[in-house]
Write an enzyme that holds these catalytic residues in place. Structure first.
Site, PDB file in Angstrom:
ATOM      1  N   LYS A   1       0.805  -0.999   0.090  1.00 59.30           N
ATOM      2  CA  LYS A   1      -0.080  -0.013   0.133  1.00 59.30           C
ATOM      3  C   LYS A   1       0.825   1.118   0.032  1.00 59.30           C
ATOM      4  CE  LYS A   1      -4.334   1.524   2.047  1.00 59.30           C
ATOM      5  NZ  LYS A   1      -5.638   0.973   2.911  1.00 59.30           N
TER       6      LYS A   1
ATOM      7  N   GLU B   1     -20.138  -4.137   9.994  1.00 62.47           N
ATOM      8  CA  GLU B   1     -21.017  -3.344  10.702  1.00 62.47           C
ATOM      9  C   GLU B   1     -22.039  -4.103  11.503  1.00 62.47           C
ATOM     10  OE1 GLU B   1     -19.783  -2.623   7.672  1.00 62.47           O
ATOM     11  OE2 GLU B   1     -18.566  -0.524   8.341  1.00 62.47           O
TER      12      GLU B   1
ATOM     13  N   ARG C   1     -25.614  -0.560   7.259  1.00 58.13           N
ATOM     14  CA  ARG C   1     -25.310  -1.948   7.288  1.00 58.13           C
ATOM     15  C   ARG C   1     -25.976  -2.764   8.268  1.00 58.13           C
ATOM     16  NH1 ARG C   1     -20.932  -3.645   3.428  1.00 58.13           N
ATOM     17  NH2 ARG C   1     -21.563  -2.823   1.572  1.00 58.13           N
TER      18      ARG C   1
HETATM   19  C1  LIG Z   1     -19.196  -0.891   4.656  1.00 56.39           C
HETATM   20  C2  LIG Z   1     -18.223   0.089   4.599  1.00 56.39           C
HETATM   21  N1  LIG Z   1     -17.392   0.035   6.032  1.00 56.39           N
HETATM   22  C3  LIG Z   1     -16.455   0.902   5.988  1.00 56.39           C
HETATM   23  C4  LIG Z   1     -15.765   1.642   4.714  1.00 56.39           C
HETATM   24  C5  LIG Z   1     -14.411   2.412   4.958  1.00 56.39           C
HETATM   25  N2  LIG Z   1     -13.329   1.834   4.126  1.00 56.39           N
HETATM   26  C6  LIG Z   1     -12.936   2.280   3.064  1.00 56.39           C
HETATM   27  S1  LIG Z   1     -11.807   1.538   2.268  1.00 56.39           S
HETATM   28  C7  LIG Z   1     -11.544   0.504   3.754  1.00 56.39           C
HETATM   29  C8  LIG Z   1     -10.436  -0.432   3.913  1.00 56.39           C
HETATM   30  C9  LIG Z   1     -10.370  -1.238   2.617  1.00 56.39           C
HETATM   31  O1  LIG Z   1      -9.212  -1.970   2.819  1.00 56.39           O
HETATM   32  P1  LIG Z   1      -8.765  -2.916   1.624  1.00 56.39           P
HETATM   33  O2  LIG Z   1      -9.968  -3.714   1.011  1.00 56.39           O
HETATM   34  O3  LIG Z   1      -7.712  -3.887   2.109  1.00 56.39           O
HETATM   35  O4  LIG Z   1      -8.277  -1.948   0.410  1.00 56.39           O
HETATM   36  P2  LIG Z   1      -6.991  -1.132   0.599  1.00 56.39           P
HETATM   37  O5  LIG Z   1      -7.418   0.163   0.832  1.00 56.39           O
HETATM   38  O6  LIG Z   1      -5.999  -1.794   1.560  1.00 56.39           O
HETATM   39  O7  LIG Z   1      -6.464  -1.212  -0.837  1.00 56.39           O
HETATM   40  C10 LIG Z   1     -12.371   0.851   4.625  1.00 56.39           C
HETATM   41  C11 LIG Z   1     -12.576   0.376   6.076  1.00 56.39           C
HETATM   42  C12 LIG Z   1     -16.463   1.271   3.745  1.00 56.39           C
HETATM   43  N3  LIG Z   1     -15.919   1.777   2.525  1.00 56.39           N
HETATM   44  N4  LIG Z   1     -17.432   0.455   3.573  1.00 56.39           N
END
Ligand SMILES: Cc1ncc(C[n+]2csc(CCOP(=O)(O)OP(=O)(O)O)c2C)c(N)n1
Length: 626
Positions: free
Chosen positions: A282, A365, A393
């Site tokens: 990342k 959630e 959610r």
């Molecule tokens: C239902 C929901 N909860 C929380 C989020 C906030 N959120 C956006 S990206 C993310 C992390 C995603 O991690 P990953 O899938 O590993 O992608 P990366 O950014 O590491 O590439 C979170 C918690 C969201 N978008 N949707």
């Protein structure tokens, strides 16, 4: 300025490039991303990490016929750049500009709209099944991060996928990070796959096998299976995905574009579901982001040399985190829960100081709500800080697991109202409506940080479910006198005549500013802080309301089912002669853009509110409710 990037107009330009050129292009894309996002703000680290995967996908597949389904969608910038939207990056996430997430209305290359996590495998499976019903033969690829894979929907979809066995590819982009460090047993399992000593020893050999795969022809399938079986042999035991009926390939280096393109070509011909486990970094290519990927997940504008600087403003999230920690130090029953957002919700200090009483459940959630219910049934006082939009959610869990049983769980709904540049998937503009209809929940909204602290304390005094919703941003205290917080009661913070403006949450700040503007027009409206959505102490409220001819309500929630409509419904019977006008957001999905611009557009800035109120007065040009 750019050797390759300037000539990329569409994915077909990628297909003409050789591996060396693609590598050079990756570097140019990173430079472009850093430059643009440092000005507009946006999701940086995730996009820096997915450059090669995106290029390899566009090299091997043909959108829009083939479908790419991005999970969350925050990592789709590179895809947008390649699919003819590079010029839009100067206005990324700005009002009327390029969206920060995939949008079908923006490009035929965007197969599915997204913003919330863990939807990609479900949506892609739907597309694969639709394709089969239509007897077509396009490819469908879901691209999901290890963070998003912690969400329940992703598990439900894998369960279904392994059963239906549709031809579909899942690319697991594993960078060991959610926004913060990823958590959970699945994350530990992926870690084991990544660091398996046999995998590391034989990685060169496996890469050799993949490199020997010819681009086309029947051999592809056989060779791919050999690679997979080779991998499987190395990885045994514990092939979680294989056991679910999904062919597992990996782990592969997600930054080795040659390896990726060969593997993608080879799996195209495979029958049934396939999962490719790609390891990425990342923030790759920008030292600040590589060292602090959490800080560079979502950023505002920043200086490229110095990186993101800490902000001085004390936000609602800061207030919430500090106050809850203070309360938890005094009361051992208090526990805090997050769904993968310890930083965004201001809970980092709580996690560090009281780790045994802090639970990060992953992007889950719905589970978090029922987990809280269980903790409360077990005698604890759970507090769940969560973005308003993501608590959607957990709606059934709120009703079924918390409210019906009257369990003392406190929901802290951060980022309520308009959130700005993330747009329609992220605005927290439905919570007053969806919470207002659930019995047994005390729902409040503070007018400032000080009142948020009081409401958090107050939540401990009622032995039942509580929700407190507060906006994004600065929580500085309003300069008004205030009365003690009493269940269901209003606080009259400015006395006035004939007209009262009743705000809830951020609506109070707007009401105060509008009342100043109205004073210049010779009017003297009262300003009331409603504090409570539910319950409403109607005896008390009607004793105040009866003194006015016209009440205006203000809320940064949609009109339908919100605070104003609830109040109107309850007061119109009690005081039939009272006029009530609800000022709220329209019942439509609200686009992305700067919060001030959006509030103005939808008539929720002080000037628009004051114009609307003066326009309703007898003798004015309009003289009627709008
Ligand atoms: C239902 C929901 N909860 C929380 C989020 C906030 N959120 C956006 S990206 C993310 C992390 C995603 O991690 P990953 O899938 O590993 O992608 P990366 O950014 O590491 O590439 C979170 C918690 C969201 N978008 N949707």
């Amino acid at each position: 300025m750019y050797k390759h990037l300037n000539s990329i107009q569409s994915p077909s330009d990628i297909k003409k490039m050789n591996p060396e050129e693609l590598k050079e292009l990756s570097g140019e894309i990173r430079k472009f991303l850093i430059e643009k996002v440092s000005k507009t703000g946006g999701h940086l680290a995730s996009n820096l990490g997915i450059v090669e995967i995106t290029l390899a996908l566009h090299y091997c597949f043909n959108t829009p016929e083939d479908k790419f389904v991005w999970d969350v969608g925050h990592q789709s910038y590179v895809h947008k750049m390649i699919t003819g939207r590079r010029d839009g990056f100067d206005c990324l996430r700005q009002y009327d500009g390029l969206a920060g997430f995939p949008k079908r209305c923006e490009s035929e290359h965007d197969a599915f709209d997204v913003g919330h996590s863990s939807t990609s495998i479900s949506a892609a499976l739907g597309m694969a099944v639709a394709r089969d019903l239509e007897k077509k033969n396009n490819s469908v690829v879901a691209i999901i991060g290890d963070g998003a894979l912690t969400g329940g929907m992703a598990f439900e979809a894998l369960n279904h996928l392994g059963h239906v066995k549709s031809d579909m590819i899942v690319i697991l982009n594993d960078n060991a990070m959610s926004i913060s460090k990823n958590v959970g047993s699945l994350s530990n399992y992926l870690y084991k796959l990544r660091t398996h000593k046999v995998y590391n020893t034989f990685k060169g050999e496996v890469q050799g096998i993949i490199r020997s795969i010819p681009k086309i022809g029947g051999k592809v399938y056989k060779t791919a299976l050999r690679v997979r079986d080779g991998m499987k042999y190395f990885m045994l035991p514990g092939i979680f995905f294989e056991e679910m009926g999904i062919k597992y390939f990996g782990p592969v280096d997600g930054h080795d574009i040659e390896e990726l393109t060969k593997l993608f070509e080879s799996v195209k011909g495979i029958k049934g579901p396939v999962l490719i486990h790609a390891i990425t970094k990342k923030g790759k290519g920008y030292a600040h982001a590589e060292n602090h990927p959490d800080k560079y997940h979502g950023v505002g504008s920043f200086d490229i040399e110095k990186g993101v600087q800490p902000s001085a403003a004390r936000t609602y999230s800061d207030v919430a985190g500090e106050k809850l920690l203070q309360m938890a130090r005094q009361d051992k029953r208090i526990v805090a829960i997050t769904a993968a957002m310890p930083d965004g919700t201001g809970m980092r200090k709580f996690r560090d100081e009281l780790p045994r009483r802090f639970f990060d459940v992953g992007i889950a959630e719905g589970h978090a709500v029922t987990f809280c219910a269980g903790l409360a049934a077990g005698g604890h006082r759970p507090f769940f800080p969560v973005y308003s939009t993501f608590l959607q959610r957990g709606f059934d869990q709120i009703i079924h697991d918390v409210a019906m049983q009257k369990l003392p769980v406190t929901f802290m709904l951060d980022r309520a109202g308009i959130v700005g540049n993330d747009g329609e998937t992220h605005h927290g503009v439905y919570d007053l409506s969806y919470l207002g209809l659930v019995p047994n929940i005390v729902t409040m909204a503070p007018m400032d940080g000080l009142e948020l602290e009081q409401m958090l304390e107050f939540s401990m005094t009622v032995n039942m479910p509580v929700a407190i919703r507060y906006p994004r941003g600065n929580a500085s205290a309003a300069a008004v006198s205030r009365s003690e917080l009493r269940l269901g009661r209003w606080d009259v913070i400015k006395h006035g005549e004939e007209i009262a403006i009743v705000g809830i949450g951020k609506g109070v700040e707007i009401a105060l500013e509008a009342s100043e503007l109205l004073k210049n027009k010779g009017m003297k409206p009262a300003v009331i802080n409603a504090r409570f959505l539910s319950p409403m102490d109607m005896e008390y409220i009607s004793s105040i309301a009866v003194k006015f001819k016209h009440i205006f309500t203000i809320e940064d929630n949609v009109l339908s089912g919100g605070f104003g409509s609830k109040l109107k419904c309850m007061l119109s019977d009690l005081i039939p002669e009272l006029r009530i006008t609800n000022i709220a957001l329209p019942d439509k999905f609200i686009e992305h853009g700067n919060t001030e611009i959006l509030l103005h557009k939808y008539g929720l800035d002080a000037q628009s509110v004051s114009d609307r109120i003066s326009g309703c007065m007898p003798g004015s040009q309009t003289g009627k409710d709008m």
